[in-house]
Design an enzyme around this catalytic site. Sequence first.
Site, short mmCIF file in Angstrom:
data_model
loop_
_atom_site.label_atom_id
_atom_site.label_comp_id
_atom_site.label_asym_id
_atom_site.label_seq_id
_atom_site.Cartn_x
_atom_site.Cartn_y
_atom_site.Cartn_z
CE1 TYR A 197 4.36 -6.77 -0.78
CE2 TYR A 197 6.67 -6.65 -1.37
CZ TYR A 197 5.64 -7.26 -0.68
OH TYR A 197 5.91 -8.35 0.11
NE ARG A 233 3.83 -2.82 8.76
CZ ARG A 233 2.70 -2.98 9.44
NH1 ARG A 233 2.44 -2.19 10.45
NH2 ARG A 233 1.85 -3.92 9.11
CG ASP A 260 1.15 -5.91 7.06
OD1 ASP A 260 1.61 -6.87 7.69
OD2 ASP A 260 1.78 -4.87 6.83
CG ASP A 310 -0.62 -0.04 9.10
OD1 ASP A 310 -1.19 0.59 10.03
OD2 ASP A 310 -0.50 -1.27 9.10
#
Length: 310
Positions: free
Chosen positions: A75, A184, A47, A89
């Site tokens: 991550y 997310r 993203d 987000d």
Amino acid sequence: MGRKRRGRPVDGILVLDKPAGRSSNGALQVARAIYNAAKAGHTGSLDPLATGVLPVCFGEATKFSQYLLDADKAYDATVTLGITTATGDAEGEVTSERDASAITEQAVRDAAAAFVGTIEQIPSMYSALKKDGKPLYELARQGIEVEREARRITIYSLEITAFRSGVQAEVDVSVRCSKGTYIRSLAEDLGQALGCGGHITMLRRTAAGPFTLAQSKNLEELQVLRDRSDFDGLDALLLPIDLALPQMTILELGDTAGYYLMQGQAVQVPNAPTEGLVGLKLNTGQFVGVGEILSDGRVAPRRLVSNMRQ
């Protein structure tokens, strides 16, 4: 006769540290321009909000980028509890707010534990997953929501690395997961499990397959070399193509086997696996491509490099 590509014939893999605010394709195009590379592609979108490891394949490496798409990822992220947004987000419109001050670190740890293992996850409408050829995020921006099937993913680990209590409590997490995992969505699901909602406010990919942040270079570092016209320095940052095959056995071909395989023929290779895909190198160490084990045990070429620059 096809049109000749402009740019240098660069082959190899660049581990790019994608900056925030750029799309993956945007970052790719900047890196390609810096290298003046004839051909380039990336291996899985991040993203615009996200930063971190984005393997960029140049030249012949683009033929093997599909194998990195299947690789596991890691991550670091920050989840803000008490607020949900339309996009999951920090860039989306706030859709609900709740007081998360009663949430404790232990409650977060208990909720997070339920997500470790093989689970079903519904992709976000703001993901790059396609429906009838269009990315879901394009439909979402038009106000269109479509039904998404739950996908089976694996969360290998979900570690809580920090917790900051408050009306909008913050949780720092470190995640190792399989391909196709949407962080997310994981943040939204964690917030829902805690009864207060949540969204991602920071996301950084720390690993993609065998590639890590320690190997990465940012666009500013690359631009310094380009400003000096130091293409040798830029090329020295590229990693070998065979690293795109992190889960494949690599076979070494003798002179005769290598010759016939490069002519498109199946060959016998000692100590080969009994099935599946394998990476192939000559006995000089040069990577030549990917082969497949046939039912009779021979190795057939499936995707080969078209030159020997690598």
